[in-house]
Design an enzyme around this catalytic site. Structure first.
Site, PDB file in Angstrom:
ATOM      1  N   HIS A  59      -0.489   7.060   3.768  1.00  0.00           N
ATOM      2  CA  HIS A  59       0.926   6.731   3.969  1.00  0.00           C
ATOM      3  C   HIS A  59       1.783   7.847   3.351  1.00  0.00           C
ATOM      4  O   HIS A  59       1.643   8.179   2.167  1.00  0.00           O
ATOM      5  CB  HIS A  59       1.285   5.412   3.278  1.00  0.00           C
ATOM      6  CG  HIS A  59       0.720   4.189   3.957  1.00  0.00           C
ATOM      7  ND1 HIS A  59       0.085   4.224   5.177  1.00  0.00           N
ATOM      8  CD2 HIS A  59       0.734   2.885   3.585  1.00  0.00           C
ATOM      9  CE1 HIS A  59      -0.274   2.989   5.522  1.00  0.00           C
ATOM     10  NE2 HIS A  59       0.106   2.155   4.567  1.00  0.00           N
ATOM     11  N   CYS A  73       0.784  -1.250   0.000  1.00  0.00           N
ATOM     12  CA  CYS A  73       0.000   0.000   0.000  1.00  0.00           C
ATOM     13  C   CYS A  73       0.809   1.289   0.000  1.00  0.00           C
ATOM     14  O   CYS A  73       0.250   2.360  -0.236  1.00  0.00           O
ATOM     15  CB  CYS A  73      -0.975  -0.016   1.171  1.00  0.00           C
ATOM     16  SG  CYS A  73      -0.218  -0.504   2.722  1.00  0.00           S
TER      17      CYS A  73
END
Ligand code: NAP
Length: 367
Positions: A257, A162
């Site tokens: 992120h 991810c």
């Protein structure tokens, strides 16, 4: 056009819930089949997720009444397929890697294509690991995968880890523009939703940073090489570079992120202005095909000194665009920057949906 009926394996989990929510009103796909662990099987979806809906968006209330099946029981999915309620599944299962590996193969062998978020098949050499803007041509391995395994209609496609698109989308666009990126150091600051639910204990992560995420640094360093690889003799052969060093940290952010990256170029070094120009103008096949989940501008360049930030930028273009900023010279390598992408949307369910749209546009679902 009637919509393609799709299923979600792991429909009750963090990524599964994102699929449920993001697929609401999707123009091509309609969720008709839900499966999770034996703990949830037999319950309605509403009962199965009671008290554990973790995301801040809603979903199609019609799904509340759908009975959740056991994802381990492929015969249930096959029966749904025979009833015309299932064409392919999104896999968002969290189980032992070996079990997921075999289970996904069982679905494919039963004629049900699998678009997976799990890491089990990322290193299977005839399984494409797609970021739709970067390596859409790897989907051309699907007929070879089917032939080699004797699968008539089923196949497996995966997406990478991810955090990768937050630095690999910018790096790829520079490679494509003719600038060799030889070495790359990335430090990721990864949100807690990346660990699913219940995930990281609150006492570990509130007011803290955990400088270790099991297996994540290896994925961050090696998966880009498969994405940049080429199809040779029916298998994906990894690229030789860039050489990547990753430091992965869990930080007290819910979604998004962030990565700080330093790049070393080959002899041909772009200026900061050239890099910004390449990133702003980067477009790829999903944009050309106008796929429903394709961000209009895959890379958004922020000029503010203190952006991107997860709290402010993770939802850029519905969570599908990568935001970059702080693009400046690096005294050790050549250029450094900050990248950010939404881990459960672009890095998981949204990325999976975009992969499915690409596969559909290429005609591999038979529609
Ligand atoms: P999660 O929140 O823990 O959800 C796991 C799902 O798997 C649930 O639906 C669960 O069903 C099901 N499951 C667990 N054990 C099972 C079993 N024995 N048999 C059948 N189903 C079982 O995990 P997640 O964060 O959504 O992650 C799902 C997958 O996506 C993982 O492979 C993960 O590595 C990958 N991924 C996650 C992210 C992210 O940002 N979170 C990003 C990229 C990839 P019950 O609810 O019934 O237990």
């Amino acid at each position: 056009m009637s919509k393609i009926p799709v299923g979600i394996l792991g429909a009750t989990g963090m990524v599964g819930q994102n699929y449920i929510s993001l697929l609401t009103d999707h123009p091509w796909f309609e969720v008709k089949y839900l499966a999770a662990s034996p703990r949830s099987a037999g319950k309605t979806y509403k009962e199965a997720i009671e008290g554990r809906w973790h995301i801040r968006r809603g979903y199609d209330a019609a799904l509340d009444k759908l009975i959740v099946e056991d994802a381990n029981d492929v015969s249930k999915a096959l029966a749904a397929k025979k009833r015309g309620n299932l064409n392919f599944v999104f896999s968002a299962l969290e189980m032992e890697k070996d079990i997921i590996l075999k289970l996904e193969e069982s679905y494919a062998a039963a004629g049900i294509p699998v678009i997976s978020n799990a890491s089990a098949h990322r290193w299977t050499p005839d399984v494409p690991m797609l970021i739709a803007e970067l390596n859409p041509e790897h989907s051309d391995i699907i007929p070879l995968q089917q032939k080699r395994r004797g699968w008539e209609k089923g196949f497996i496609v995966v997406k990478p880890n991810c955090s990768i698109q937050s630095y690999m989308t910018p790096v790829y666009s520079l490679l494509k523009a003719g600038y060799e990126v030889k070495r790359l150091i990335v430090t990721t600051m990864q949100a807690v939703s990346g660990a699913g639910f219940p995930g990281v204990p609150s006492l570990d992560v509130i007011d803290n940073i955990v400088p270790f995420i099991g297996g994540e640094e290896e994925k961050s360093e090696k998966e880009p090489l498969k994405i940049l690889g080429t199809i040779e003799d029916g298998l994906i052969k990894n690229a030789a570079g860039p050489l990547i060093s990753a430091h992965c940290n869990r930080v007290p952010v819910i979604d998004g992120h962030t990565v700080t990256a330093s790049m070393e170029f080959g002899e041909n070094k772009p200026s900061i202005e050239q890099i910004k120009e390449i990133w702003r103008n980067f477009r790829a096949l999903p944009q050309e095909l106008e796929l429903p989940f394709a961000p209009k501008q895959p890379i958004i360049v922020r000029e503010e000194a203190n952006r991107p930030q997860p709290g402010k930028d993770r939802d850029a273009d519905k969570g599908m665009a990568v935001s970059v900023g702080r693009i400046r010279p690096c005294p050790v390598f050549d250029v450094r920057f900050v990248g950010l992408s939404h881990n459960t949307i672009r890095g998981a369910a949204g990325g999976g949906i975009l992969n499915a749209e690409l596969i559909k546009a290429k005609g591999f679902f038979g529609h």
